[in-house]
Scaffold this motif. Structure first.
Motif, PDB file in Angstrom:
ATOM      1  N   GLY A  96       0.994  -1.376   0.102  1.00 50.72           N
ATOM      2  CA  GLY A  96       0.012   0.039   0.109  1.00 50.72           C
ATOM      3  C   GLY A  96       0.938   1.394  -0.131  1.00 50.72           C
ATOM      4  O   GLY A  96       0.482   2.231  -0.836  1.00 50.72           O
ATOM      5  N   THR A  97       1.876   1.293   0.714  1.00 46.95           N
ATOM      6  CA  THR A  97       2.822   2.344   0.724  1.00 46.95           C
ATOM      7  C   THR A  97       3.383   2.811  -0.486  1.00 46.95           C
ATOM      8  O   THR A  97       3.095   3.911  -0.791  1.00 46.95           O
ATOM      9  CB  THR A  97       3.936   2.255   1.729  1.00 46.95           C
ATOM     10  OG1 THR A  97       3.502   1.495   3.065  1.00 46.95           O
ATOM     11  CG2 THR A  97       4.737   3.377   1.707  1.00 46.95           C
ATOM     12  N   HIS A 120      -2.987   8.177   6.215  1.00 44.94           N
ATOM     13  CA  HIS A 120      -1.891   7.293   6.886  1.00 44.94           C
ATOM     14  C   HIS A 120      -0.676   8.032   6.361  1.00 44.94           C
ATOM     15  O   HIS A 120      -0.483   8.890   5.373  1.00 44.94           O
ATOM     16  CB  HIS A 120      -2.214   6.048   5.976  1.00 44.94           C
ATOM     17  CG  HIS A 120      -1.282   5.028   6.551  1.00 44.94           C
ATOM     18  ND1 HIS A 120       0.244   4.696   6.215  1.00 44.94           N
ATOM     19  CD2 HIS A 120      -1.249   4.042   7.795  1.00 44.94           C
ATOM     20  CE1 HIS A 120       0.936   3.738   6.776  1.00 44.94           C
ATOM     21  NE2 HIS A 120      -0.033   3.508   7.619  1.00 44.94           N
ATOM     22  N   ASN A 165      -7.339   3.804   9.093  1.00 45.76           N
ATOM     23  CA  ASN A 165      -6.712   2.722   9.808  1.00 45.76           C
ATOM     24  C   ASN A 165      -6.851   2.803  11.166  1.00 45.76           C
ATOM     25  O   ASN A 165      -6.971   1.602  11.879  1.00 45.76           O
ATOM     26  CB  ASN A 165      -5.336   2.603   9.365  1.00 45.76           C
ATOM     27  CG  ASN A 165      -4.588   3.997   9.653  1.00 45.76           C
ATOM     28  OD1 ASN A 165      -5.023   4.870   8.888  1.00 45.76           O
ATOM     29  ND2 ASN A 165      -3.476   4.076  10.397  1.00 45.76           N
ATOM     30  N   ASP A 190      -6.982   6.239  -1.061  1.00 48.45           N
ATOM     31  CA  ASP A 190      -6.128   5.144  -0.214  1.00 48.45           C
ATOM     32  C   ASP A 190      -7.269   4.106   0.453  1.00 48.45           C
ATOM     33  O   ASP A 190      -7.960   4.345   1.417  1.00 48.45           O
ATOM     34  CB  ASP A 190      -5.355   5.835   0.963  1.00 48.45           C
ATOM     35  CG  ASP A 190      -4.608   4.563   1.776  1.00 48.45           C
ATOM     36  OD1 ASP A 190      -5.029   3.404   1.758  1.00 48.45           O
ATOM     37  OD2 ASP A 190      -3.663   4.943   2.350  1.00 48.45           O
ATOM     38  N   GLN A 193      -7.316  -0.156   3.946  1.00 46.35           N
ATOM     39  CA  GLN A 193      -8.213  -0.677   5.128  1.00 46.35           C
ATOM     40  C   GLN A 193      -9.542  -1.152   4.408  1.00 46.35           C
ATOM     41  O   GLN A 193     -10.171  -2.200   5.233  1.00 46.35           O
ATOM     42  CB  GLN A 193      -8.113   0.164   6.331  1.00 46.35           C
ATOM     43  CG  GLN A 193      -7.115   0.595   6.807  1.00 46.35           C
ATOM     44  CD  GLN A 193      -6.402  -0.649   7.743  1.00 46.35           C
ATOM     45  OE1 GLN A 193      -7.032  -1.696   7.750  1.00 46.35           O
ATOM     46  NE2 GLN A 193      -4.984  -0.488   7.965  1.00 46.35           N
ATOM     47  N   SER A 213      -3.880  -3.281  -0.675  1.00 51.24           N
ATOM     48  CA  SER A 213      -2.455  -4.040  -0.040  1.00 51.24           C
ATOM     49  C   SER A 213      -3.009  -5.260   0.318  1.00 51.24           C
ATOM     50  O   SER A 213      -3.880  -5.456   0.790  1.00 51.24           O
ATOM     51  CB  SER A 213      -2.150  -3.256   1.117  1.00 51.24           C
ATOM     52  OG  SER A 213      -1.045  -4.088   1.761  1.00 51.24           O
ATOM     53  N   HIS A 215      -1.630  -7.564   2.522  1.00 47.70           N
ATOM     54  CA  HIS A 215      -1.770  -8.282   3.761  1.00 47.70           C
ATOM     55  C   HIS A 215      -2.915  -7.592   4.699  1.00 47.70           C
ATOM     56  O   HIS A 215      -3.029  -8.179   5.554  1.00 47.70           O
ATOM     57  CB  HIS A 215      -0.418  -8.036   4.276  1.00 47.70           C
ATOM     58  CG  HIS A 215       0.026  -6.631   4.897  1.00 47.70           C
ATOM     59  ND1 HIS A 215       0.133  -6.394   6.169  1.00 47.70           N
ATOM     60  CD2 HIS A 215       0.451  -5.572   4.196  1.00 47.70           C
ATOM     61  CE1 HIS A 215       0.710  -5.006   6.114  1.00 47.70           C
ATOM     62  NE2 HIS A 215       0.674  -4.512   4.841  1.00 47.70           N
ATOM     63  N   LYS A 216      -3.470  -6.512   4.018  1.00 43.67           N
ATOM     64  CA  LYS A 216      -4.770  -6.156   4.782  1.00 43.67           C
ATOM     65  C   LYS A 216      -5.909  -6.568   4.476  1.00 43.67           C
ATOM     66  O   LYS A 216      -7.081  -6.532   5.276  1.00 43.67           O
ATOM     67  CB  LYS A 216      -4.703  -4.554   4.520  1.00 43.67           C
ATOM     68  CG  LYS A 216      -3.429  -3.807   4.628  1.00 43.67           C
ATOM     69  CD  LYS A 216      -3.117  -3.561   5.971  1.00 43.67           C
ATOM     70  CE  LYS A 216      -1.821  -2.537   6.177  1.00 43.67           C
ATOM     71  NZ  LYS A 216      -1.442  -2.475   7.629  1.00 43.67           N
TER      72      LYS A 216
END
Ligand code: PLP
Length: 398
Positions: A96-97, A120, A165, A190, A193, A213, A215-216
């Motif tokens: 995500g970043t 974020h 988040n 974004d 989440q 992302s 892993h979220k």
């Protein structure tokens, strides 16, 4: 991945066997920090294991490369369909970043950048000189201010997250997109989440770009995606290199991680079913004196931000961790230290900004998890109340 030690007399089995069949790790016993990272979904585990058995670089022209590419392109198609873009308009990133940074680099150049006050760090760090769009006491962005900022000096790139988040608060992104459109400006969302928890569709939101992302949403860490509206799809890379991702992001793609990402996205869906568990956790904390931050507006059903007046967030996180319950403080730096939450500060919550923990239920949360949290929380609150001198105790925010 788990490190697997084979016991002396156990016959050796292919590694993938272990990856697929080992029971999911449950450490600590009660994991309520899904917004940091979700537990891996079983379908993702299987997809990763299968893809790991395919050797090949997706850019290679030979059969092995084409096999790897097929896995990656199937994943791209599935993710694109799930999130409302054409496959060609989806750029794989490391997470995500990077997706946020790529959007701001590519779409913010030469434009004024406006970001929500509760964005974020991934967005804040990528847009250091940005104009800040204020939020109200519930964390909702002020769209009247957005319209007047855009009216002053278009065109702009506006960054507004779909769900926060720390609090889970959902922003009126589709309304913001309409305002941006009126002023010839672009909206980057974004959705890190939100994706996999609430409806998240670039076209329906009317945004120019959107970050998600793996892993979220229950996939492995190491992959994310920037989704682009077709009109802005030909962007300049932040990382150049071998011309991968149609020249928009250099670097060999992690095929197995991407396969797990797509599998997780397909099984993730509506986190709304977690609302009764979240509410139960909240009721238990409120009974001990906690304040719910951002609790009066639409929120992610898995998330709550609970402030305990007079008790530092870090103290609460450590006490709960010792009791076997993993939660997080609003804003943890990479050093592990806890900073005052810029999100709660922007909401005007004063000292509570340093006194709130985030409880975020994973997709596989159970009532027993919540009961364990409730018991640990009330023991902690009672003990800390006994240890905190009356003079240091506050019950209300200024
Ligand atoms: N955006 C939001 C809203 C997040 O919560 C996070 C991670 O916590 C990120 C971006 C960064 O995502 P990643 O960890 O995949 O880089």
């Amino acid at each position: 991945m788990y490190i697997v030690r084979t016991r002396a007399r156990e016959p050796r089995r292919p590694r993938a066997h272990y990856i697929v069949h080992m029971p999911p790790a449950r450490f600590p016993p009660v994991y309520l920090d899904a917004n940091a990272t979700e537990p891996l979904r079983p379908d993702a585990r299987v997809a990763i294991a299968e893809a790991l058995d395919v050797t090949g670089n997706p850019s290679s022209v030979h059969g092995a490369g084409r096999a790897a590419r097929r896995i990656m392109e199937d994943a791209r198609e599935a993710l694109a369909a799930r999130f409302g873009v054409r496959p060609a308009d989806l750029v794989f990133t490391s997470g995500g970043t990077e997706a946020d940074a790529l959007a701001i680099h590519a779409l913010g150049g030469g434009r004024r950048v406006i970001i929500g006050a509760t964005e974020h760090e991934a967005v804040r760090a990528a847009a250091p000189g940005a104009t800040i769009l204020p939020v109200d006491r519930n964390g909702t962005a002020d769209l009247d201010v957005l319209a007047s900022l855009l009216g002053e000096r278009p065109p702009a790139l506006v960054c507004l997250m779909l769900a926060n988040n720390e609090t889970g608060v959902i922003q009126p992104v589709a309304d913001a997109a309409r305002i941006c459109d009126r002023y010839g400006s672009w909206l980057h969302v974004d959705a890190v989440q939100a994706a996999g928890r609430i409806a998240t569709d670039l076209k329906m939101l009317g945004a120019a770009s959107m970050a998600i992302s793996s892993h979220k949403l229950g996939g492995p860490a190491g992959a994310g995606a920037l989704m682009l509206a077709s009109e802005v799809s030909s962007i300049a890379p932040l990382i150049a290199g071998g011309g991968q991702e149609r020249g928009r992001r250099g670097g060999t793609q992690p095929v197995a991680v991407i396969a797990g990402f797509a599998a997780a996205a397909e099984t993730s869906g509506d986190a709304g079913t977690l609302a009764p568990l979240r509410d139960r956790a909240e009721r238990a904390a409120v009974a001990c004196g906690a304040v719910v931050c951002g609790g009066e507006v639409p929120r992610l059903a898995n998330t709550t931000s609970l402030a305990l007046p007079g008790v530092r967030a870090e103290t609460q996180v450590i006490a709960l961790d010792l009791a076997g319950v993993a939660v997080s403080a609003g804003a943890a730096c990479s050093s592990g230290k806890v900073a005052r939450s810029h999100v709660l500060h922007a909401m005007g919550l004063g000292p509570l900004a340093g006194e709130a923990i985030r409880v975020s239920l994973p997709w596989n949360a159970t009532a027993a998890d919540v009961d364990a949290f409730a018991a640990a929380y009330s023991r902690m609150a009672l003990r800390l109340a006994r240890e905190t001198p009356d003079a240091d105790r506050r019950t209300l925010v200024d």
